[in-house]
Design a protein around this motif. Structure first.
Motif, PDB file in Angstrom:
ATOM      1  N   SER A 216       0.961  -1.077  -0.057  1.00  0.00           N
ATOM      2  CA  SER A 216      -0.279   0.318   0.056  1.00  0.00           C
ATOM      3  C   SER A 216       1.077   1.616  -0.157  1.00  0.00           C
ATOM      4  O   SER A 216       1.883   1.761   1.267  1.00  0.00           O
ATOM      5  CB  SER A 216      -0.851  -0.289   1.367  1.00  0.00           C
ATOM      6  OG  SER A 216      -1.546   0.986   1.117  1.00  0.00           O
TER       7      SER A 216
ATOM      8  N   ASP B 146      -9.167  10.869  -4.687  1.00  0.00           N
ATOM      9  CA  ASP B 146      -8.705   9.619  -3.974  1.00  0.00           C
ATOM     10  C   ASP B 146      -9.371   8.640  -4.563  1.00  0.00           C
ATOM     11  O   ASP B 146      -8.386   7.773  -4.082  1.00  0.00           O
ATOM     12  CB  ASP B 146      -9.542   9.665  -2.491  1.00  0.00           C
ATOM     13  CG  ASP B 146     -11.701  10.223  -3.370  1.00  0.00           C
ATOM     14  OD1 ASP B 146     -11.629  11.379  -4.380  1.00  0.00           O
ATOM     15  OD2 ASP B 146     -12.313  10.859  -2.515  1.00  0.00           O
ATOM     16  N   LYS B 147      -9.753   8.652  -5.697  1.00  0.00           N
ATOM     17  CA  LYS B 147     -10.327   7.166  -6.693  1.00  0.00           C
ATOM     18  C   LYS B 147      -8.844   6.848  -6.973  1.00  0.00           C
ATOM     19  O   LYS B 147      -8.554   6.188  -7.368  1.00  0.00           O
ATOM     20  CB  LYS B 147     -11.393   7.589  -7.610  1.00  0.00           C
ATOM     21  CG  LYS B 147     -12.420   8.135  -6.762  1.00  0.00           C
ATOM     22  CD  LYS B 147     -14.026   7.912  -7.333  1.00  0.00           C
ATOM     23  CE  LYS B 147     -14.825   8.342  -6.926  1.00  0.00           C
ATOM     24  NZ  LYS B 147     -16.112   8.269  -7.425  1.00  0.00           N
TER      25      LYS B 147
ATOM     26  N   LYS C  77      -6.839   5.247  -4.605  1.00  0.00           N
ATOM     27  CA  LYS C  77      -7.951   3.544  -4.362  1.00  0.00           C
ATOM     28  C   LYS C  77      -7.171   3.045  -5.734  1.00  0.00           C
ATOM     29  O   LYS C  77      -7.126   1.854  -5.810  1.00  0.00           O
ATOM     30  CB  LYS C  77      -8.870   3.841  -4.161  1.00  0.00           C
ATOM     31  CG  LYS C  77      -9.876   2.221  -3.428  1.00  0.00           C
ATOM     32  CD  LYS C  77     -11.270   2.781  -3.252  1.00  0.00           C
ATOM     33  CE  LYS C  77     -11.771   1.336  -2.942  1.00  0.00           C
ATOM     34  NZ  LYS C  77     -11.208   1.015  -1.898  1.00  0.00           N
TER      35      LYS C  77
ATOM     36  N   ASP D 192      -5.315  -0.098  -4.063  1.00  0.00           N
ATOM     37  CA  ASP D 192      -6.304  -1.401  -4.187  1.00  0.00           C
ATOM     38  C   ASP D 192      -5.597  -2.538  -5.748  1.00  0.00           C
ATOM     39  O   ASP D 192      -6.138  -3.875  -5.280  1.00  0.00           O
ATOM     40  CB  ASP D 192      -7.783  -1.455  -4.656  1.00  0.00           C
ATOM     41  CG  ASP D 192      -8.066  -1.056  -3.410  1.00  0.00           C
ATOM     42  OD1 ASP D 192      -7.411  -1.173  -2.866  1.00  0.00           O
ATOM     43  OD2 ASP D 192      -9.433  -0.615  -3.763  1.00  0.00           O
TER      44      ASP D 192
END
Length: 231
Positions: free
Chosen positions: A123, A151-152, A155, A159
């Motif tokens: 991460s 933020d997307k 992610k 992820d």
């Protein structure tokens, strides 16, 4: 002395009924007194019989069962189940019993302690993200709303494997029409990130407002860069 006709007919009927009963007893080989002395004796099942509660005989009791019932050592449930085999029927577990439906915690299978546990994906919570420039095939365009969902973008990277190097880049190709929104997105180039991460970034770009192009339809490419922040 005269007898009234009605009384005479009643006496005649009673006499006929008595004669019929006597002839019936003689025909069956038993007298009326013998029939009365016969009950409550049961000639078919001398030790008793078991019924199904609907007027039908299931079977006769054996001498052993009858004695056990008199002594109170044989449950009626086992006697009605069928021909007597033993005086100690096997215990039955009700279907609703927990032991019949699921094993006890002690019997439950334990997980294999030696099985490898997959390591979590790396991460990169702190990434410096740069959106733009947008290069149009005709004319000039700004980034519009493409810089808003940082933020997307973050992610998508975290992820899907994180950054493989100190920095990474995803170039997303799309089309613009007069509505000014990105359509038909695809990954034109990627570096330092996985294919899944790049595809996720392109999906974030899809349908977001960029700007009205100079032509009715214009192709464009946006560059989104990721750099690991200094600790």
């Amino acid at each position: 002395m005269k007898i009234a006709p009605r009384r005479a007919r009643a006496l005649l009927t009673l006499s006929c009924a008595s004669l019929l009963l006597a002839f019936g007893a003689l025909a069956s080989g038993e007298t009326a007194d013998a029939l009365l002395r016969r009950y409550p004796y049961d000639p078919a099942c001398p030790w008793g019989r078991i019924g199904n509660g609907k007027g039908l005989i299931v079977r006769c009791l054996s001498e052993t069962e009858a004695q056990a019932l008199r002594a109170g050592t044989l449950p009626l449930a086992s006697a009605s189940a069928g021909p007597a085999a033993s005086s100690t029927p096997p215990a039955l577990v009700p279907p609703s019993s927990p032991s019949a439906t699921s094993p006890s915690p002690e019997e439950a299978a334990e997980p294999d302690a030696g099985a490898p546990v997959p390591a979590p994906a790396p991460s990169n919570d702190k990434l410096e993200i740069t959106v733009g420039p947008v290069t149009a095939d005709t004319g000039t365009l700004g980034v519009g709303k493409l810089g808003a969902p940082r933020d997307k973008y973050l992610k998508c990277i975290n992820d899907n494997g994180g950054l493989k190097e100190a920095s990474g880049e995803v170039q997303v190709r799309f089309m613009l029409r007069q509505k000014g929104r990105a359509e038909g997105v695809s990954v034109a180039k990627r570096s330092g990130v996985s294919a899944e991460a790049a595809r996720c970034v392109s999906e974030v770009v899809d349908r977001r407002y960029v700007g009205v192009p100079a032509e009715p339809m214009v192709g464009a490419t946006v560059s989104i860069k990721f750099v690991k922040a200094a600790k």
